[in-house]
Design a protein around this motif. Structure first.
Motif, PDB file in Angstrom:
ATOM      1  N   SER A 181     -13.817   2.993  -5.637  1.00  0.00           N
ATOM      2  CA  SER A 181     -13.033   3.619  -4.576  1.00  0.00           C
ATOM      3  C   SER A 181     -13.891   4.021  -3.386  1.00  0.00           C
ATOM      4  O   SER A 181     -14.979   4.585  -3.535  1.00  0.00           O
ATOM      5  CB  SER A 181     -12.316   4.860  -5.128  1.00  0.00           C
ATOM      6  OG  SER A 181     -11.707   5.591  -4.084  1.00  0.00           O
ATOM      7  N   LEU A 206      -3.573   3.864   1.925  1.00  0.00           N
ATOM      8  CA  LEU A 206      -2.738   3.984   0.730  1.00  0.00           C
ATOM      9  C   LEU A 206      -1.844   5.194   0.928  1.00  0.00           C
ATOM     10  O   LEU A 206      -2.308   6.255   1.363  1.00  0.00           O
ATOM     11  CB  LEU A 206      -3.604   4.156  -0.520  1.00  0.00           C
ATOM     12  CG  LEU A 206      -2.900   4.466  -1.850  1.00  0.00           C
ATOM     13  CD1 LEU A 206      -2.027   3.294  -2.286  1.00  0.00           C
ATOM     14  CD2 LEU A 206      -3.922   4.790  -2.939  1.00  0.00           C
ATOM     15  N   VAL A 208      -6.077   8.526   2.144  1.00  0.00           N
ATOM     16  CA  VAL A 208      -4.866   8.371   1.338  1.00  0.00           C
ATOM     17  C   VAL A 208      -3.929   9.526   1.665  1.00  0.00           C
ATOM     18  O   VAL A 208      -4.361  10.685   1.711  1.00  0.00           O
ATOM     19  CB  VAL A 208      -5.172   8.377  -0.174  1.00  0.00           C
ATOM     20  CG1 VAL A 208      -3.875   8.275  -0.977  1.00  0.00           C
ATOM     21  CG2 VAL A 208      -6.110   7.236  -0.540  1.00  0.00           C
ATOM     22  N   GLY A 257       0.800  -1.220   0.000  1.00  0.00           N
ATOM     23  CA  GLY A 257       0.000   0.000   0.000  1.00  0.00           C
ATOM     24  C   GLY A 257       0.833   1.269   0.000  1.00  0.00           C
ATOM     25  O   GLY A 257       0.282   2.363  -0.086  1.00  0.00           O
ATOM     26  N   HIS A 316       3.358   3.195  -2.269  1.00  0.00           N
ATOM     27  CA  HIS A 316       3.829   3.219  -3.648  1.00  0.00           C
ATOM     28  C   HIS A 316       4.429   4.584  -3.955  1.00  0.00           C
ATOM     29  O   HIS A 316       4.127   5.576  -3.292  1.00  0.00           O
ATOM     30  CB  HIS A 316       2.678   2.970  -4.633  1.00  0.00           C
ATOM     31  CG  HIS A 316       1.899   1.721  -4.381  1.00  0.00           C
ATOM     32  ND1 HIS A 316       2.373   0.471  -4.695  1.00  0.00           N
ATOM     33  CD2 HIS A 316       0.666   1.535  -3.833  1.00  0.00           C
ATOM     34  CE1 HIS A 316       1.473  -0.434  -4.367  1.00  0.00           C
ATOM     35  NE2 HIS A 316       0.432   0.179  -3.835  1.00  0.00           N
ATOM     36  N   PRO A 343      -3.423  -0.561  -6.581  1.00  0.00           N
ATOM     37  CA  PRO A 343      -3.364   0.247  -5.351  1.00  0.00           C
ATOM     38  C   PRO A 343      -4.614   0.042  -4.508  1.00  0.00           C
ATOM     39  O   PRO A 343      -5.710  -0.182  -5.037  1.00  0.00           O
ATOM     40  CB  PRO A 343      -3.282   1.687  -5.890  1.00  0.00           C
ATOM     41  CG  PRO A 343      -3.892   1.616  -7.255  1.00  0.00           C
ATOM     42  CD  PRO A 343      -3.537   0.274  -7.787  1.00  0.00           C
ATOM     43  N   ASN A 344      -4.452   0.114  -3.214  1.00  0.00           N
ATOM     44  CA  ASN A 344      -5.571  -0.107  -2.302  1.00  0.00           C
ATOM     45  C   ASN A 344      -6.495   1.119  -2.280  1.00  0.00           C
ATOM     46  O   ASN A 344      -6.162   2.154  -1.700  1.00  0.00           O
ATOM     47  CB  ASN A 344      -5.056  -0.393  -0.890  1.00  0.00           C
ATOM     48  CG  ASN A 344      -6.195  -0.565   0.099  1.00  0.00           C
ATOM     49  OD1 ASN A 344      -7.287  -1.005  -0.271  1.00  0.00           O
ATOM     50  ND2 ASN A 344      -5.952  -0.209   1.347  1.00  0.00           N
ATOM     51  N   PHE A 357       2.003   5.056  -9.413  1.00  0.00           N
ATOM     52  CA  PHE A 357       0.562   5.326  -9.457  1.00  0.00           C
ATOM     53  C   PHE A 357       0.184   6.038 -10.753  1.00  0.00           C
ATOM     54  O   PHE A 357      -0.822   5.696 -11.395  1.00  0.00           O
ATOM     55  CB  PHE A 357       0.167   6.167  -8.239  1.00  0.00           C
ATOM     56  CG  PHE A 357      -1.322   6.370  -8.099  1.00  0.00           C
ATOM     57  CD1 PHE A 357      -2.149   5.317  -7.747  1.00  0.00           C
ATOM     58  CD2 PHE A 357      -1.879   7.627  -8.294  1.00  0.00           C
ATOM     59  CE1 PHE A 357      -3.523   5.506  -7.608  1.00  0.00           C
ATOM     60  CE2 PHE A 357      -3.250   7.818  -8.157  1.00  0.00           C
ATOM     61  CZ  PHE A 357      -4.065   6.763  -7.808  1.00  0.00           C
ATOM     62  N   CYS A 361     -10.208   2.006   1.105  1.00  0.00           N
ATOM     63  CA  CYS A 361      -9.869   2.691   2.351  1.00  0.00           C
ATOM     64  C   CYS A 361     -10.430   4.098   2.283  1.00  0.00           C
ATOM     65  O   CYS A 361     -10.804   4.579   1.217  1.00  0.00           O
ATOM     66  CB  CYS A 361      -8.354   2.726   2.564  1.00  0.00           C
ATOM     67  SG  CYS A 361      -7.454   3.649   1.288  1.00  0.00           S
TER      68      CYS A 361
END
Length: 424
Positions: A198, A347, A159, A130, A132, A152-153, A137, A156
């Motif tokens: 998301s 993330l 971020v 998570g 990066h 990518p997570n 990205f 959640c």
């Protein structure tokens, strides 16, 4: 390519057309080709890229909601269609062919292969799932082949994006925009599908110094303040702490910084950080609304990426050090106040800079992470030119500037190359 008889890589033509290989087809490579064809009209140019398609950073680094920036592709396509130019895709220099071998076949070789790695923060937890780089990205949402499987997570609510440059802002903006808006862009299909699911509610855009020192442009900042369904907010205390006497001199001296200070002041609110941590920081439209919050934070430095309580192998928060500014105008630095703040993050994206990697047989400055050069001529450790070897773009100067910055950079390299060709 056939042997050009270049005398072991020398930029000498002996009465025939000079043959030049340009490694890399991003802005640095294409602008070099453009001005080389003007300065040495009888040159024959081979553009070499590890990908099957050209344009490099323009294709894979520009945000999908900024199509106007990609218009430069029209200029590059005109260069590529010139009968004096050939494109060789799917050829990775350093793996499929070495620089020394290229030098045997060409009168000149220009290294414009960009910056393909990330600077590490060297912090605990940086290897957690998570965490990066922004480069990864950006590559993911632009369809870069190396990052298509990044995943990518997005399951959640928080971020953290570390960095206050335009790339960091691009990442924050893409995370905040609605799927309906992104669908109108050329974002990669796999990224659009993932972003449609998301659960992100808050994006924390974090920088170690104050707002006056931030590297993002006024245009990028203003765009963030106008995102539909997004509450753009700044903590008033952080803004005020950034207005040191030295910063006020910077504001008075630089018109753009004065405008940025005024714009951020319009979005500054008291108690934002407290509201974040007690759960009362509402999105656009108030509590219960479906919008998002873009929280731009200043004077914070990441100290560690902390594991999630639910999964120790994944990031769950970022430990931050609260900073103050010290130093003279235009030379202020962040100094820790010894206070810690923990920001939740499922993330985390780090945007602290790219770096070039060395190629076998090419002098390299390991401190600056650039090809060792003087005005575009590659030089050895003693400063002597390596005959027939040149560089341009980020490999030459480091990852700085905008696409247009490559124009004077390429011209300088071409002037050196053209003088060498003319002198034999």
């Amino acid at each position: 390519a056939d042997d050009a008889g270049g005398g072991g890589g020398g930029a000498t033509t002996a009465g025939r057309a000079a043959r030049v290989a340009i490694v890399g087809t991003g802005p640095g490579g294409f602008y070099t080709a453009k001005y080389l064809l003007k300065s040495v009209p009888d040159a024959r140019v081979d553009l070499i890229d590890r990908f099957p398609t050209p344009f490099g950073l323009v294709r894979y680094g520009v945000a999908p909601d900024h199509p106007e920036v990609k218009n430069v592709v029209n200029d590059f396509s005109e260069v590529a269609s010139d009968p004096r130019v050939s494109f060789w895709g799917g050829v990775e220099v350093g793996r499929d062919i070495g620089v020394d071998e290229l030098r045997r076949h060409y009168d000149a070789v220009v290294l414009a292969y960009g910056a393909q790695s990330d600077r590490s923060m060297g912090l605990p937890g940086e290897d957690l799932r998570g965490v990066h780089s922004a480069r990864e990205f950006v590559g993911w949402y632009n369809g870069h082949p190396d990052f298509a499987e990044l995943s990518p997570n997005l399951d959640c609510e928080d971020v953290v994006v570390v960095g206050h440059g335009n790339v960091a802002v691009d990442c924050a903006r893409v995370l905040c925009k609605s799927v309906d808006e992104l669908r109108k862009t050329d974002i990669a299909d796999h990224a659009l599908e993932a972003l449609s699911r998301s659960r992100v509610r808050r994006v924390h855009l974090v920088g170690r110094r104050g707002h006056v020192q931030a590297a993002f442009t006024m245009k990028e900042l203003r765009e963030c303040t106008k995102l539909a369904g997004v509450r753009f907010v700044v903590d008033a205390d952080e803004l005020q702490r950034g207005r040191t006497p030295a910063s006020m001199k910077e504001i008075d001296t630089h018109r753009v910084r004065k405008r940025m200070d005024a714009l951020l002041a319009q979005h500054a609110e008291s108690g934002v950080v407290s509201a974040l941590h007690d759960g009362s920081l509402a999105p656009a439209g108030g509590s219960g609304a479906a919008g998002r919050v873009l929280l731009t934070r200043f004077l914070l430095s990441p100290a560690a990426f902390l594991p999630s309580d639910a999964d120790p192998a994944a990031v769950g928060a970022v430990s931050m050090t609260v900073n103050r500014l010290v130093g003279e105008p235009d030379a202020q630095r962040a100094e820790s106040m010894g206070v810690e703040e923990v920001v939740p993050a499922g993330l985390a994206l780090t945007s602290i800079g790219y770096k070039s990697e060395p190629l076998d047989g090419v002098p390299f400055d390991a401190t600056r992470h650039t090809v060792r050069n003087a005005g575009g001529r590659v030089v050895d450790d003693a400063g002597a030119p390596v005959v027939g070897l040149y560089c341009a773009g980020w490999a030459k100067r480091g990852p700085s500037g905008i696409i247009g910055t490559n124009i004077p950079d390429a011209r300088e390299t071409v002037e050196a190359l053209a003088r060498d060709v003319a002198s034999g």
